[in-house]
Write a protein that holds these residues in place. Sequence first.
Motif, PDB file in Angstrom:
ATOM      1  N   TYR A 238       0.838  -1.202   0.000  1.00  9.45           N
ATOM      2  CA  TYR A 238       0.000   0.000   0.000  1.00  9.45           C
ATOM      3  C   TYR A 238       0.871   1.248   0.000  1.00  9.45           C
ATOM      4  O   TYR A 238       1.921   1.296   0.649  1.00  9.45           O
ATOM      5  N   THR A 246      -3.536   5.433  -1.672  1.00  8.50           N
ATOM      6  CA  THR A 246      -3.572   5.920  -3.049  1.00  8.50           C
ATOM      7  C   THR A 246      -3.184   4.849  -4.062  1.00  8.50           C
ATOM      8  O   THR A 246      -3.436   5.017  -5.248  1.00  8.50           O
ATOM      9  N   GLN A 247      -2.568   3.774  -3.587  1.00 15.38           N
ATOM     10  CA  GLN A 247      -2.227   2.689  -4.505  1.00 15.38           C
ATOM     11  C   GLN A 247      -2.135   1.372  -3.736  1.00 15.38           C
ATOM     12  O   GLN A 247      -1.664   1.318  -2.605  1.00 15.38           O
ATOM     13  N   GLN A 249      -0.903  -2.716  -4.650  1.00 21.49           N
ATOM     14  CA  GLN A 249      -0.353  -3.676  -5.600  1.00 21.49           C
ATOM     15  C   GLN A 249      -0.473  -5.076  -5.014  1.00 21.49           C
ATOM     16  O   GLN A 249      -0.335  -5.275  -3.805  1.00 21.49           O
ATOM     17  N   LYS A 266      -2.623  -3.822 -10.112  1.00 24.22           N
ATOM     18  CA  LYS A 266      -2.324  -2.576  -9.413  1.00 24.22           C
ATOM     19  C   LYS A 266      -3.574  -1.716  -9.444  1.00 24.22           C
ATOM     20  O   LYS A 266      -4.259  -1.634 -10.464  1.00 24.22           O
ATOM     21  N   ASP A 268      -4.906   2.161  -8.609  1.00 23.77           N
ATOM     22  CA  ASP A 268      -4.616   3.555  -8.273  1.00 23.77           C
ATOM     23  C   ASP A 268      -5.903   4.233  -7.852  1.00 23.77           C
ATOM     24  O   ASP A 268      -6.925   4.150  -8.547  1.00 23.77           O
TER      25      ASP A 268
END
Length: 442
Positions: A238, A246-247, A249, A266, A268
């Motif tokens: 994270y 904000t992201q 994976q 992923k 976003d």
Amino acid sequence: MKHLYHLAIIGLLISSLYVQAQTTTRLKKVMIERYNPQISSYEKQDSVEYYYAPGNGGAISVEEVTGVGNPFHRFEPATFLPGMLYDSALAYRRQMNTPGQAFQKNIQAINNMAIDKFTRYNYNMTNWIKGDTVSNTYSNNKLTKQVYNGDILEYIYNSGKLDTLKVSNVGGGSATISYSYYNYSISDINYLYTYGTYTQQVKDHYVYSPSTTLPDQVVHTIYNPGTSQWDTVNVKTYTYNNNLVTQEQFLEYNQHGHTGVVTTYKIDIQYDNQNRRLEDIIWEDFYIHGPSYAGLVKHMRKQYTYNQYDKLATYNVDHWDSASNSWQPLLDTAMGYASKTWFEYEVYWPASIIQAKRNATDIKLFPCPASDFIRIEATFEKAESFTASIVDISGRIVRQWNEENIQQYTRTVPLTELPSGNFILKLSGNRLNSITCFTVAR
């Protein structure tokens, strides 16, 4: 075992939502349109209407609708939503032979701002047939037992935190899920699944940066009895900005014929700069062109708009069209049709939003409105051990901590990470149930 795992996840969601934030608007209707490529247009599909007793209300959070960190999540508005204190819900489907006839209805028994029982009925063209049932038992404002179609989930707490979740299945399977904490944040979740003579051990380990309460990684491992080792299956990582993810994976280890580590997707996440609301989620996927394809490819986008009540108004799903190099309402083999979901609300007067006290002789919050901090001062008739929660208007817990054996209580709580808006401070203990509103303004 997969069935027991999903039961456990459902139970965890319900356990985390026992605090219900009342607001002056409540969700009245959800309508879903799906894109039909044959006519190049959207068609009305399902809709659900919610009905409430006087003074009750409810709203669905963006996280419940979108399953933010779960790309394959599909929102089903007729499912059991533990944050929704409606008395009944009627679901309609466009393909039904009898126009205007609901194909499904949910009935809930509400008691003391909690759902005691949920029952689903399905219409078979002539009669209503009883379907799924969920029964909940509470103690000290916490869910302690849940019976779901005969499956039993038992919640065991220690010092106000969930310690163990036991899931018993009528088919003979069971699961025991135990939780470990570090500074009130989850550090490990251990799963033990049993079905007959078969057992499986799974562990999720949470990794944090120093002085943070948000995980940088969640490492998912499975015990290998052949090697007596824990094998890493996948890792979620994270990225944050101002305490907002904000992201995300998702990394797989030696899975699906691949050797080594592969980033399989992923996500976003973008927010409204002013209100910190979710606006856009873009999902890139590794397997969209098959497991032999090396690299992430844009796959799906989820977009949200909000109404004048600061509630979710629309939720749209589109897919990436590589031919036109743009987002289009396409049919996707993994995710299904592109869709639009509309939410309608109604204004109501809550039965109680401020006064819900027991054993609290005096509770003060100041300054009001608050900006960077808020100070809590309280005097109790007897010494209390309790859980303090700050809840936003959608019902999401944004801050939580525990206090032990206190009669005269003072605490200064920093609020710098919270946006402007209305919040609720809830104190919950054996003899204490207090709700107090406050405002953050900058």
